[in-house]
Design an enzyme around this catalytic site. Structure first.
Site, PDB file in Angstrom:
ATOM      1  N   ARG A   1       0.882  -1.276   0.024  1.00  0.00           N
ATOM      2  CA  ARG A   1      -0.066  -0.094  -0.171  1.00  0.00           C
ATOM      3  C   ARG A   1       1.078   1.225  -0.076  1.00  0.00           C
ATOM      4  O   ARG A   1       1.984   1.445   0.689  1.00  0.00           O
ATOM      5  CB  ARG A   1      -0.951   0.038   1.139  1.00  0.00           C
ATOM      6  CG  ARG A   1      -1.910   1.191   1.239  1.00  0.00           C
ATOM      7  CD  ARG A   1      -2.726   1.350   2.635  1.00  0.00           C
ATOM      8  NE  ARG A   1      -3.553   0.125   2.662  1.00  0.00           N
ATOM      9  CZ  ARG A   1      -4.013  -0.572   3.664  1.00  0.00           C
ATOM     10  NH1 ARG A   1      -3.541   0.035   5.048  1.00  0.00           N
ATOM     11  NH2 ARG A   1      -4.729  -1.358   3.799  1.00  0.00           N
TER      12      ARG A   1
ATOM     13  N   ARG B   1      -5.003   2.701  17.310  1.00  0.00           N
ATOM     14  CA  ARG B   1      -5.906   1.976  16.025  1.00  0.00           C
ATOM     15  C   ARG B   1      -5.492   2.885  14.912  1.00  0.00           C
ATOM     16  O   ARG B   1      -4.965   4.158  14.962  1.00  0.00           O
ATOM     17  CB  ARG B   1      -7.358   1.867  16.562  1.00  0.00           C
ATOM     18  CG  ARG B   1      -8.100   0.864  15.773  1.00  0.00           C
ATOM     19  CD  ARG B   1      -7.541  -0.671  15.908  1.00  0.00           C
ATOM     20  NE  ARG B   1      -8.925  -1.301  15.626  1.00  0.00           N
ATOM     21  CZ  ARG B   1      -8.948  -1.956  14.173  1.00  0.00           C
ATOM     22  NH1 ARG B   1      -8.196  -1.316  13.423  1.00  0.00           N
ATOM     23  NH2 ARG B   1      -9.944  -2.677  13.835  1.00  0.00           N
ATOM     24  N   LYS B   2      -5.966   2.398  13.845  1.00  0.00           N
ATOM     25  CA  LYS B   2      -5.805   3.292  12.562  1.00  0.00           C
ATOM     26  C   LYS B   2      -6.516   4.546  12.490  1.00  0.00           C
ATOM     27  O   LYS B   2      -7.731   4.732  13.465  1.00  0.00           O
ATOM     28  CB  LYS B   2      -6.419   2.461  11.236  1.00  0.00           C
ATOM     29  CG  LYS B   2      -7.818   2.140  11.295  1.00  0.00           C
ATOM     30  CD  LYS B   2      -8.022   1.410   9.999  1.00  0.00           C
ATOM     31  CE  LYS B   2      -9.599   1.331   9.869  1.00  0.00           C
ATOM     32  NZ  LYS B   2      -9.744   0.625   8.549  1.00  0.00           N
TER      33      LYS B   2
ATOM     34  N   GLY C   1     -16.585  -7.658   2.122  1.00  0.00           N
ATOM     35  CA  GLY C   1     -16.462  -9.440   2.373  1.00  0.00           C
ATOM     36  C   GLY C   1     -16.526  -9.818   3.668  1.00  0.00           C
ATOM     37  O   GLY C   1     -16.929 -11.012   4.037  1.00  0.00           O
TER      38      GLY C   1
ATOM     39  N   CYS D   1     -14.794  -2.663   4.867  1.00  0.00           N
ATOM     40  CA  CYS D   1     -13.613  -1.932   4.123  1.00  0.00           C
ATOM     41  C   CYS D   1     -14.448  -1.234   3.111  1.00  0.00           C
ATOM     42  O   CYS D   1     -14.129  -0.241   2.398  1.00  0.00           O
ATOM     43  CB  CYS D   1     -12.571  -2.802   3.750  1.00  0.00           C
ATOM     44  SG  CYS D   1     -11.563  -3.355   5.056  1.00  0.00           S
ATOM     45  N   GLY D   2     -15.671  -2.005   2.168  1.00  0.00           N
ATOM     46  CA  GLY D   2     -16.307  -1.527   1.156  1.00  0.00           C
ATOM     47  C   GLY D   2     -17.249  -0.630   1.738  1.00  0.00           C
ATOM     48  O   GLY D   2     -18.113   0.004   0.829  1.00  0.00           O
TER      49      GLY D   2
END
Length: 675
Positions: A179, A293-294, A556, A561-562
């Site tokens: 990434r 965390r992110k 998924g 994430c989508g």
């Protein structure tokens, strides 16, 4: 720490002197151990080429990877030299080694009290910041099967994510997803060709994705190739540093920044500034490289809210106060497997010269007090609720220049504005120039079309391409007299010779189709998403007529994430009973309805669970009932419609998402026949 303990600690905390630094901060030869992407060629090759000498000369005048002004560079240096940590914080500075080799890094103060999650335990065992370039060089010499031991698992599966490398153990053993950092989603043709070469060299398992953060992810990367890849990325002005795990994700801005006739502010310089602060000019910023965390940040530049501010941890919203330009702050938006929330107003306005100070004040507050136990409760909104918004705001203000935050200013974003479609040809504010939006179905890209986009951007535009959070391309700066020729290119029309066409005028469903990676490459995904989503959208377009666009998002697994919760129709992967009545579960989705983006942002709710093989009739009914669509008559179907319907009828459901469903770097058919 309980909410009451937080409040007591923050009320009694002495203010950190502005501009002060910790006198124990080390310097000297030891700092060379930290990865500095600006010096990759010198370290890997043992010497500098003339080209590299010139680049380093330039870098000494304007340090870093992305363009920032000398004044901004000074601000970043000042901020990143400040080692203040609150006395009641969960973390503290430690030093490894002694003398000139001493390395400062942040670690949890009381691990037993915090009941650390497994990721935090891995960071405690060895801080990822302390990985060296020598480690990469040595790993590149060793066959992966030999390197892959229990002792090295923490490095391979977790710590390498700080350098943008994600091991795909289940789906591509020994290979990694890489990434990038790509502020505001801008890439040049030169850079895109380098990424295409890297993808092509990855072979059959190589491909790429455009992400929902205006970024690229490349697949099929081996550790043996990493030193050379890092070197090539540095040479063209790209980096992967701090792009994964508990770090700040890609800074998102308007995809038409600088060319938009209705633009409020050009977000490109701000995203560059924030990125250089986050990565400390490519050296790895140990101050904020160990977050709980992110953390996501965006800068809004237009009335369209292309940046999706309501789902970011921090969103800068253009606003004015007392005749000065600046930003109102939204904080705390996030998605997770157990909870999703929209960002809320912080009742704060900051002048544009304090954008980086604000980001740092919020980030270090999160770093100091954020939970590090249950992974699902470590995002910043959980901290805001634990502390209380007022106390959170007070602590952020305490870390700002002058120790204060002004209250919210006048929002410059027109909330009555209807979001514009960036697909197709649009006039820029520069006379005689246009930007052209191209659809990339489900965001999947191949080496061949990356080379082609680089050529098109160079031949018809200025050699620049923009990415969007809906996983599409925009080519800016196309002169009026070149528009028609661009629109006739094979990649934009038939797609002949490529995996699929990137159309400027896609259908009502395909244009806004968003998808996570799916189980082709992600071990967490329960179903294949990209190929399934594209096949369903095309089958629906083949059988239905529409009066409006319908945004369909696929993800998924519950980590979403989508971003299915912000879609008109969201599809979240699951396993469900076989509709044939046979024993065992099959691929299915949980259906979400009611999501929205923009000024009426809202999160959708789950309404049904459906087997993937049964989706076509179910969604057809949904489109008629909720979105005003009508069914086409059998006699009105075109040959292209028939092909799309046949694809869906033959689709390999329950396949596990392998190459037979969605070829990686084959550049052939998007979905291969099942026979």
């Amino acid at each position: 720490m309980s909410s009451s303990m937080h409040n007591k600690a923050l009320r009694s905390a002495p203010r950190q002197p502005r501009g002060s630094t910790c006198t124990a901060r080390s310097s000297g030869p030891g700092t060379n151990r930290l990865v500095n992407f600006l010096n990759l060629k010198r370290i890997f090759k043992g010497g500098e080429s003339k080209q590299m000498q010139e680049r380093n000369k330039i870098s000494s005048q304007a340090p870093g990877i992305f363009p920032v002004s000398p004044g901004t560079a000074d601000i970043i240096r000042s901020i990143n030299s400040n080692e203040y940590v609150h006395e009641e914080a969960r973390v503290e500075w430690e030093r490894e080694g002694s003398g000139p080799q001493q390395q400062p890094f942040l670690r949890v103060k009381d691990p037993k009290k915090e009941k650390l999650n497994n990721f935090e335990k891995t960071k405690m065992a060895k801080n990822p910041v302390l990985l060296t370039l020598d480690d990469f060089k040595e790993w590149a010499k060793v066959p992966f099967e030999v390197l892959d031991t229990k002792e090295n698992a923490g490095d391979i599966d977790i710590r390498l994510k700080w350098f943008g490398l994600f091991h795909r153990r289940k789906q591509q053993y020994g290979k990694f997803m890489m990434r990038l950092k790509l502020p505001n989603g801008i890439v040049t043709s030169e850079q895109l060709r380098v990424l295409a070469e890297i993808t092509d060299e990855a072979g059959e398992g190589g491909c790429g994705d455009i992400t929902t953060r205006q970024n690229f992810q490349l697949r099929g990367i081996t550790l043996q190739a990493v030193p050379d890849i890092f070197e090539r990325l540095e040479a063209c002005g790209l980096t992967t540093i701090q792009s994964g795990m508990d770090n700040v994700r890609n800074a998102v801005g308007s995809p038409i920044a600088g060319v938009d006739p209705m633009e409020i502010v050009n977000t490109i310089p701000v995203c560059n500034d924030l990125t250089e602060y986050v990565i400390d000019f490519g050296k790895m910023n140990e101050r904020i490289a160990n977050l709980p965390r992110k953390w996501n940040v965006c800068v809004v530049g237009s009335h369209d809210l292309y940046e999706h501010p309501h789902i970011n941890d921090l969103a800068y919203m253009p606003a004015e106060k007392d005749g000065r330009f600046g930003y109102n702050l939204l904080v705390g938006g996030f998605f997770s497997a157990t909870k999703c929330e929209e960002a809320i107003s912080m009742d704060a306005w900051v002048p544009e010269e304090h954008v980086i100070h604000t980001c740092d004040a919020i980030l270090t507050t999160f770093r100091d007090f954020g939970a590090r136990s249950g992974r699902q409760k470590c995002r910043m909104m959980w901290l805001i609720k634990d502390m209380g918004l007022e106390n959170f705001r007070d602590e952020v203000a305490n870390r700002m220049p002058g120790g204060r935050l002004e209250t919210e200013g006048k929002d410059l974003v027109d909330t009555s504005h209807k979001r514009r479609d960036y697909h197709g040809v649009h006039k820029q504010k520069q006379e005689g120039l246009n930007y052209v939006g191209l659809n990339v179905p489900a965001g999947r890209i191949q080496a061949k079309d990356m080379f082609e986009i680089a050529r098109l951007a160079e031949e018809y535009g200025s050699g620049e391409t923009r990415l969007t959070v809906e996983q599409n391309y925009i080519i800016p700066n196309v002169p009026d007299d070149k528009v028609e020729a661009l629109l006739q290119e094979p990649l934009l029309t038939t797609g002949e010779g490529f995996a699929t066409a990137f159309r400027p005028n896609p259908g009502r469903l395909v244009k806004d189709l968003v998808s996570c990676t799916g189980n082709q490459f992600c071990a967490l995904a329960l179903i294949e998403t990209k190929a399934t989503g594209k096949a369903l959208a095309e089958a629906l377009e083949a059988t239905m007529d529409f009066t409006r666009d319908v945004r369909m998002h696929w993800t998924g697994c519950p980590n979403t994430c989508g971003q299915v919760q912000v879609a008109d129709i969201g599809f979240l992967g699951c396993q469900t009973k076989n509709p044939t009545g046979e024993k065992g579960n099959v691929d299915g989705v949980k259906i979400f309805l009611g999501g929205n983006i923009g000024h009426d942002a809202a999160l959708g709710k789950e309404v049904a669970k459906v087997a993937c093989s049964e989706l076509l009739p179910y969604v057809q009914d949904l489109l008629v009932e909720k979105f005003g669509a009508t069914r086409k008559s059998k006699g009105s179907l075109t040959s292209e419609d028939e092909v799309a319907i046949k694809y869906w009828q033959d689709f390999p459901f329950n396949s596990g998402g392998g190459p037979a469903v969605f070829p990686a770097n084959g550049n052939g058919e998007y979905v291969k026949p099942t026979t």
